[in-house]
Design a protein around this motif. Sequence first.
Motif, PDB file in Angstrom:
ATOM      1  N   LEU A  98      -2.845   2.635   8.274  1.00 40.74           N
ATOM      2  CA  LEU A  98      -2.427   3.978   8.670  1.00 40.74           C
ATOM      3  C   LEU A  98      -3.593   4.969   8.614  1.00 40.74           C
ATOM      4  O   LEU A  98      -3.728   5.841   9.479  1.00 40.74           O
ATOM      5  N   ALA A  99      -4.446   4.817   7.578  1.00 41.20           N
ATOM      6  CA  ALA A  99      -5.592   5.710   7.430  1.00 41.20           C
ATOM      7  C   ALA A  99      -6.582   5.511   8.575  1.00 41.20           C
ATOM      8  O   ALA A  99      -7.178   6.480   9.062  1.00 41.20           O
ATOM      9  N   SER A 100      -6.756   4.266   8.995  1.00 43.86           N
ATOM     10  CA  SER A 100      -7.657   3.981  10.124  1.00 43.86           C
ATOM     11  C   SER A 100      -7.159   4.663  11.392  1.00 43.86           C
ATOM     12  O   SER A 100      -7.939   5.250  12.151  1.00 43.86           O
ATOM     13  N   GLN A 101      -5.844   4.574  11.621  1.00 46.81           N
ATOM     14  CA  GLN A 101      -5.250   5.233  12.785  1.00 46.81           C
ATOM     15  C   GLN A 101      -5.362   6.751  12.665  1.00 46.81           C
ATOM     16  O   GLN A 101      -5.582   7.453  13.663  1.00 46.81           O
ATOM     17  N   PHE A 102      -5.221   7.240  11.446  1.00 48.11           N
ATOM     18  CA  PHE A 102      -5.239   8.682  11.201  1.00 48.11           C
ATOM     19  C   PHE A 102      -6.600   9.282  11.538  1.00 48.11           C
ATOM     20  O   PHE A 102      -6.676  10.294  12.250  1.00 48.11           O
ATOM     21  N   ILE A 103      -7.678   8.709  11.025  1.00 45.24           N
ATOM     22  CA  ILE A 103      -9.000   9.298  11.266  1.00 45.24           C
ATOM     23  C   ILE A 103      -9.438   9.135  12.722  1.00 45.24           C
ATOM     24  O   ILE A 103     -10.258   9.912  13.220  1.00 45.24           O
ATOM     25  N   GLU A 104      -8.860   8.139  13.394  1.00 44.52           N
ATOM     26  CA  GLU A 104      -9.152   8.002  14.825  1.00 44.52           C
ATOM     27  C   GLU A 104      -8.493   9.142  15.615  1.00 44.52           C
ATOM     28  O   GLU A 104      -9.077   9.677  16.553  1.00 44.52           O
ATOM     29  N   LYS A 105      -7.271   9.498  15.194  1.00 43.03           N
ATOM     30  CA  LYS A 105      -6.527  10.563  15.886  1.00 43.03           C
ATOM     31  C   LYS A 105      -6.963  11.951  15.415  1.00 43.03           C
ATOM     32  O   LYS A 105      -6.999  12.892  16.207  1.00 43.03           O
ATOM     33  N   TYR A 106      -7.303  12.057  14.122  1.00 39.06           N
ATOM     34  CA  TYR A 106      -7.681  13.361  13.561  1.00 39.06           C
ATOM     35  C   TYR A 106      -9.052  13.246  12.875  1.00 39.06           C
ATOM     36  O   TYR A 106      -9.150  13.298  11.651  1.00 39.06           O
ATOM     37  N   PRO A 107     -10.114  13.085  13.660  1.00 41.99           N
ATOM     38  CA  PRO A 107     -11.445  12.835  13.073  1.00 41.99           C
ATOM     39  C   PRO A 107     -12.006  14.003  12.267  1.00 41.99           C
ATOM     40  O   PRO A 107     -12.913  13.806  11.452  1.00 41.99           O
ATOM     41  N   ASN A 108     -11.482  15.195  12.474  1.00 38.50           N
ATOM     42  CA  ASN A 108     -12.008  16.375  11.777  1.00 38.50           C
ATOM     43  C   ASN A 108     -11.236  16.728  10.510  1.00 38.50           C
ATOM     44  O   ASN A 108     -11.480  17.769   9.903  1.00 38.50           O
ATOM     45  N   ASN A 109     -10.316  15.865  10.124  1.00 44.88           N
ATOM     46  CA  ASN A 109      -9.537  16.118   8.913  1.00 44.88           C
ATOM     47  C   ASN A 109     -10.277  15.519   7.712  1.00 44.88           C
ATOM     48  O   ASN A 109     -10.330  14.296   7.572  1.00 44.88           O
ATOM     49  N   PRO A 110     -10.852  16.361   6.826  1.00 45.86           N
ATOM     50  CA  PRO A 110     -11.652  15.835   5.705  1.00 45.86           C
ATOM     51  C   PRO A 110     -10.817  15.043   4.705  1.00 45.86           C
ATOM     52  O   PRO A 110     -11.317  14.060   4.124  1.00 45.86           O
ATOM     53  N   ASN A 111      -9.559  15.440   4.487  1.00 50.84           N
ATOM     54  CA  ASN A 111      -8.713  14.695   3.559  1.00 50.84           C
ATOM     55  C   ASN A 111      -8.431  13.295   4.068  1.00 50.84           C
ATOM     56  O   ASN A 111      -8.381  12.331   3.293  1.00 50.84           O
ATOM     57  N   GLY A 112      -8.241  13.186   5.364  1.00 54.03           N
ATOM     58  CA  GLY A 112      -8.004  11.871   5.957  1.00 54.03           C
ATOM     59  C   GLY A 112      -9.206  10.955   5.793  1.00 54.03           C
ATOM     60  O   GLY A 112      -9.058   9.770   5.496  1.00 54.03           O
ATOM     61  N   LYS A 113     -10.401  11.523   5.969  1.00 55.65           N
ATOM     62  CA  LYS A 113     -11.628  10.735   5.810  1.00 55.65           C
ATOM     63  C   LYS A 113     -11.794  10.303   4.363  1.00 55.65           C
ATOM     64  O   LYS A 113     -12.156   9.139   4.089  1.00 55.65           O
ATOM     65  N   ASP A 114     -11.503  11.187   3.428  1.00 53.19           N
ATOM     66  CA  ASP A 114     -11.611  10.833   2.011  1.00 53.19           C
ATOM     67  C   ASP A 114     -10.620   9.731   1.642  1.00 53.19           C
ATOM     68  O   ASP A 114     -10.955   8.801   0.903  1.00 53.19           O
ATOM     69  N   MET A 115      -9.399   9.853   2.159  1.00 53.55           N
ATOM     70  CA  MET A 115      -8.387   8.843   1.885  1.00 53.55           C
ATOM     71  C   MET A 115      -8.795   7.496   2.472  1.00 53.55           C
ATOM     72  O   MET A 115      -8.634   6.450   1.832  1.00 53.55           O
ATOM     73  N   TYR A 116      -9.334   7.521   3.675  1.00 56.46           N
ATOM     74  CA  TYR A 116      -9.782   6.283   4.317  1.00 56.46           C
ATOM     75  C   TYR A 116     -10.891   5.614   3.497  1.00 56.46           C
ATOM     76  O   TYR A 116     -10.856   4.397   3.258  1.00 56.46           O
ATOM     77  N   ASP A 117     -11.862   6.425   3.052  1.00 58.20           N
ATOM     78  CA  ASP A 117     -12.976   5.873   2.267  1.00 58.20           C
ATOM     79  C   ASP A 117     -12.467   5.270   0.967  1.00 58.20           C
ATOM     80  O   ASP A 117     -12.944   4.193   0.536  1.00 58.20           O
ATOM     81  N   TYR A 118     -11.505   5.916   0.327  1.00 57.99           N
ATOM     82  CA  TYR A 118     -10.950   5.396  -0.916  1.00 57.99           C
ATOM     83  C   TYR A 118     -10.223   4.079  -0.675  1.00 57.99           C
ATOM     84  O   TYR A 118     -10.425   3.092  -1.404  1.00 57.99           O
ATOM     85  N   LEU A 119      -9.384   4.046   0.338  1.00 56.91           N
ATOM     86  CA  LEU A 119      -8.616   2.837   0.631  1.00 56.91           C
ATOM     87  C   LEU A 119      -9.525   1.692   1.067  1.00 56.91           C
ATOM     88  O   LEU A 119      -9.228   0.518   0.806  1.00 56.91           O
ATOM     89  N   ASP A 120     -10.627   2.040   1.703  1.00 57.89           N
ATOM     90  CA  ASP A 120     -11.586   1.014   2.124  1.00 57.89           C
ATOM     91  C   ASP A 120     -12.134   0.271   0.914  1.00 57.89           C
ATOM     92  O   ASP A 120     -12.349  -0.953   0.955  1.00 57.89           O
ATOM     93  N   THR A 121     -12.325   1.013  -0.188  1.00 56.60           N
ATOM     94  CA  THR A 121     -12.825   0.358  -1.405  1.00 56.60           C
ATOM     95  C   THR A 121     -11.759  -0.523  -2.058  1.00 56.60           C
ATOM     96  O   THR A 121     -12.086  -1.437  -2.809  1.00 56.60           O
ATOM     97  N   ARG A 122     -10.471  -0.226  -1.776  1.00 61.59           N
ATOM     98  CA  ARG A 122      -9.385  -1.021  -2.347  1.00 61.59           C
ATOM     99  C   ARG A 122      -9.104  -2.274  -1.529  1.00 61.59           C
ATOM    100  O   ARG A 122      -8.621  -3.275  -2.063  1.00 61.59           O
ATOM    101  N   VAL A 123      -9.393  -2.200  -0.245  1.00 65.76           N
ATOM    102  CA  VAL A 123      -9.065  -3.323   0.646  1.00 65.76           C
ATOM    103  C   VAL A 123     -10.285  -4.214   0.869  1.00 65.76           C
ATOM    104  O   VAL A 123     -10.202  -5.445   0.769  1.00 65.76           O
ATOM    105  N   ASN A 124     -11.407  -3.584   1.180  1.00 65.38           N
ATOM    106  CA  ASN A 124     -12.636  -4.333   1.433  1.00 65.38           C
ATOM    107  C   ASN A 124     -13.506  -4.274   0.183  1.00 65.38           C
ATOM    108  O   ASN A 124     -14.479  -3.530   0.104  1.00 65.38           O
ATOM    109  N   ILE A 125     -13.123  -5.077  -0.799  1.00 68.23           N
ATOM    110  CA  ILE A 125     -13.803  -5.045  -2.100  1.00 68.23           C
ATOM    111  C   ILE A 125     -15.174  -5.686  -1.984  1.00 68.23           C
ATOM    112  O   ILE A 125     -15.316  -6.811  -1.491  1.00 68.23           O
ATOM    113  N   ASN A 126     -16.189  -4.967  -2.438  1.00 68.74           N
ATOM    114  CA  ASN A 126     -17.558  -5.458  -2.423  1.00 68.74           C
ATOM    115  C   ASN A 126     -17.771  -6.344  -3.649  1.00 68.74           C
ATOM    116  O   ASN A 126     -17.656  -5.856  -4.782  1.00 68.74           O
ATOM    117  N   PRO A 127     -18.071  -7.651  -3.461  1.00 66.36           N
ATOM    118  CA  PRO A 127     -18.252  -8.536  -4.622  1.00 66.36           C
ATOM    119  C   PRO A 127     -19.502  -8.230  -5.433  1.00 66.36           C
ATOM    120  O   PRO A 127     -19.636  -8.650  -6.572  1.00 66.36           O
TER     121      PRO A 127
END
Length: 297
Positions: free
Chosen positions: A252-281
């Motif tokens: 949902l966050a990926s879709q959100f920042i694509e539709k609303y690229p200027n929303n800073p909260n959306g970008k922050d949420m996406y970056d946070y979720l990225d760390t939860r899903v794409n865990i760096n070993p």
Amino acid sequence: MSKKESKSRRKRRTKAYRRAVIITDIFFLCVIVLGLVLILTHTFTKKEKYREQAMNLYNQGDYLGAVTYFDKSIDCNQWFSDSINVDSSLYKAECYFQLNMFEEAKKAYQDILKKYDEKYYNKTEIDFLISLTDNFMLFNQGEYFATVAKFVDAVERGYTEMSLYAAICYENQHNYEKMKEYYDKYSNVFGMNSYLYYKYATYYILKGDYNTAISYIQDGFFTTDVKYLEKLKYVEIMCYEQMNDYDYAYTLASQFIEKYPNNPNGKDMYDYLDTRVNINPIPLNDKFELYVTPVYE
């Protein structure tokens, strides 16, 4: 006096009388004509036509345009039209309310008190509406504690639309139960819109009831107005993140920042979720050098 002189005198009197009668008739005819012109001028005006145009614009939501035609209607100097003028003035004040022009609304109400007899309106209600304009001016300055009582009073008087502002006041006081109570009063009369779906969703998020919040969010997506669609989509992401459904929240966050690229909260949420899903070993700080880079043959 001879008969000839007498006859001549009678003729002169007769002529003078006829002349006086003619002049009198002309005078009264002029008076009648002027009276008719005056009556026609002050009876058959464009007052009703202008008012009809004003009402059409009011119903279309063109409040500035409506004010222009309400003024034209009021300015028509038509006899026996005070009741129409008062009604038009009330609508004019309502237009200013809708435009958040509260000083102008207050003046419209004050003009009613100054210009028209009390038999055409309820003075107590006009006085209350004037006090309500003052209350709105304080509300717009962020005086939520000082203004809530007047909005609650307005609701109790039958101005149900004021329950929306009472709810906002309670929200800013962090009194969320009273907030919901007054949003309920508003929605029960005027129905739901994207704003209310968003507010109900945030209320249930605060209570930790994410499933109920999501149900309001989903319903909000199907409203005709889209004013709060962006906010609804954002709080939907929040719900799934709070329920630890990181994969779906990330989608949902990926879709959100694509539709609303200027929303800073959306970008922050996406970056946070990225760390939860794409865990760096690889540890961010391998202080004790415990990580060994794998060798691939």
